[in-house]
Write an enzyme that holds these catalytic residues in place. Sequence first.
Site, PDB file in Angstrom:
ATOM      1  N   LYS A  86       0.819  -1.220   0.000  1.00 12.17           N
ATOM      2  CA  LYS A  86       0.000   0.000   0.000  1.00 12.17           C
ATOM      3  C   LYS A  86       0.847   1.263   0.000  1.00 12.17           C
ATOM      4  O   LYS A  86       0.562   2.213  -0.703  1.00 12.17           O
ATOM      5  CB  LYS A  86      -0.881   0.088   1.268  1.00 12.17           C
ATOM      6  N   ARG A 109      12.077  -5.746   5.439  1.00  7.79           N
ATOM      7  CA  ARG A 109      11.717  -4.322   5.421  1.00  7.79           C
ATOM      8  C   ARG A 109      12.464  -3.502   6.471  1.00  7.79           C
ATOM      9  O   ARG A 109      12.524  -3.855   7.635  1.00  7.79           O
ATOM     10  CB  ARG A 109      10.212  -4.188   5.629  1.00  7.79           C
ATOM     11  N   ARG A 139      10.595  -2.061  12.039  1.00 12.38           N
ATOM     12  CA  ARG A 139       9.357  -1.832  12.783  1.00 12.38           C
ATOM     13  C   ARG A 139       9.202  -2.957  13.793  1.00 12.38           C
ATOM     14  O   ARG A 139       9.380  -4.121  13.449  1.00 12.38           O
ATOM     15  CB  ARG A 139       8.164  -1.854  11.819  1.00 12.38           C
ATOM     16  N   ARG A 187      -1.343  -9.150  12.991  1.00 14.06           N
ATOM     17  CA  ARG A 187      -1.851  -8.084  12.125  1.00 14.06           C
ATOM     18  C   ARG A 187      -2.670  -8.675  10.973  1.00 14.06           C
ATOM     19  O   ARG A 187      -3.696  -8.116  10.582  1.00 14.06           O
ATOM     20  CB  ARG A 187      -0.696  -7.235  11.595  1.00 14.06           C
TER      21      ARG A 187
HETATM   22  P1  ATP Z   1       1.946  -2.058   5.957  1.00  8.93           P
HETATM   23  O1  ATP Z   1       2.485  -0.759   6.438  1.00  8.93           O
HETATM   24  O2  ATP Z   1       2.886  -3.175   6.007  1.00  8.93           O
HETATM   25  O3  ATP Z   1       1.182  -1.985   4.669  1.00  8.93           O
HETATM   26  P2  ATP Z   1      -0.114  -2.182   7.929  1.00  8.93           P
HETATM   27  O4  ATP Z   1      -1.229  -1.785   7.057  1.00  8.93           O
HETATM   28  O5  ATP Z   1      -0.378  -3.255   8.926  1.00  8.93           O
HETATM   29  O6  ATP Z   1       1.027  -2.650   7.030  1.00  8.93           O
HETATM   30  P3  ATP Z   1       0.275   0.458   8.974  1.00  8.93           P
HETATM   31  O7  ATP Z   1      -0.799   0.928   8.078  1.00  8.93           O
HETATM   32  O8  ATP Z   1       1.573   1.115   8.959  1.00  8.93           O
HETATM   33  O9  ATP Z   1       0.591  -1.059   8.715  1.00  8.93           O
HETATM   34  O10 ATP Z   1      -0.321   0.418  10.461  1.00  8.93           O
HETATM   35  C1  ATP Z   1       0.461  -0.009  11.533  1.00  8.93           C
HETATM   36  C2  ATP Z   1      -0.356  -0.018  12.811  1.00  8.93           C
HETATM   37  O11 ATP Z   1      -0.907   1.286  13.057  1.00  8.93           O
HETATM   38  C3  ATP Z   1      -1.550  -0.949  12.841  1.00  8.93           C
HETATM   39  O12 ATP Z   1      -1.185  -2.283  13.169  1.00  8.93           O
HETATM   40  C4  ATP Z   1      -2.405  -0.280  13.935  1.00  8.93           C
HETATM   41  O13 ATP Z   1      -1.912  -0.566  15.216  1.00  8.93           O
HETATM   42  C5  ATP Z   1      -2.182   1.194  13.685  1.00  8.93           C
HETATM   43  N1  ATP Z   1      -3.204   1.788  12.783  1.00  8.93           N
HETATM   44  C6  ATP Z   1      -2.971   2.438  11.619  1.00  8.93           C
HETATM   45  N2  ATP Z   1      -4.119   2.842  11.046  1.00  8.93           N
HETATM   46  C7  ATP Z   1      -5.116   2.421  11.846  1.00  8.93           C
HETATM   47  C8  ATP Z   1      -6.537   2.506  11.806  1.00  8.93           C
HETATM   48  N3  ATP Z   1      -7.174   3.089  10.789  1.00  8.93           N
HETATM   49  N4  ATP Z   1      -7.246   1.960  12.827  1.00  8.93           N
HETATM   50  C9  ATP Z   1      -6.633   1.365  13.847  1.00  8.93           C
HETATM   51  N5  ATP Z   1      -5.304   1.239  13.953  1.00  8.93           N
HETATM   52  C10 ATP Z   1      -4.543   1.758  12.979  1.00  8.93           C
END
Ligand code: ATP
Length: 216
Positions: free
Chosen positions: A20, A128, A161, A172
């Site tokens: 993403k 990563r 991370r 996750r």
């Molecule tokens: P990646 O970055 O690998 O695509 P991801 O989507 O799991 O993976 P991030 O989007 O960076 O990672 O989010 C990391 C963490 O931040 C989540 O595991 C959560 O704890 C928190 N977080 C981020 N956005 C939200 C949200 N909309 N609602 C709840 N928690 C969130």
Amino acid sequence: AAQAQAAFRAVILGAPGSGKGTVSNRIAKLFGVCHISTGDRLRYHIAKQTDLGKQVKEYLDSGKLVPDDAMMKFVSQEIKLSKGQNWLLDGFPRTVPQAEMLDSVHPPSLVINLTVPDAVILERVKNRWIHVPSGRVYNIGFSDPKVPGKDDVTGEPLTKRRDDQPEIVQRRLHEYEEKTRPVIDYYDERGLLKDFAGVSTDELWPQIQKCLHALI
Ligand code: ATP
């Protein structure tokens, strides 16, 4: 030209490690939209030890979702800060209540969904490294930094991370299936969902670009 365009208000969905962030950066660069990554912003708050950072640290470290009320408050502020610019939300909404909240303030016009096999995700996350202040991401063997362990732009150190440890990645992925899968259905029912499946970002990107060019 910017004024002649319809507002671009998009959401990008995909499991952890689905790419993403990379896709969002490319969209932001090519179309000049404001990229709002909730994960990047939250990690920045944690690094700076702000009140919000202190409040959310445990959730991020353990791979759990931050509670909806805190996320909604944070995201509506971020959207306000973007001052009516076109935006791409990366990492929000992740639950149906978050999607409903977004609809009540700024309904998205497009939802991009990335589907990548779990095996690819686990491998990517293992390799990563990130630069927290900018959110830049490097993948060893795919997009290596010029100097090992250092950010290309600032020369500052890269870090892992905490939530990229294998057990936490599993958590996750589980959270994603349980809480975010219904968000995909939510947007699909509303006819907003565009699905892209593949094993690499380079394979997905031409399809995404084509779709966006047709819309923008
Ligand atoms: P990646 O970055 O690998 O695509 P991801 O989507 O799991 O993976 P991030 O989007 O960076 O990672 O989010 C990391 C963490 O931040 C989540 O595991 C959560 O704890 C928190 N977080 C981020 N956005 C939200 C949200 N909309 N609602 C709840 N928690 C969130």
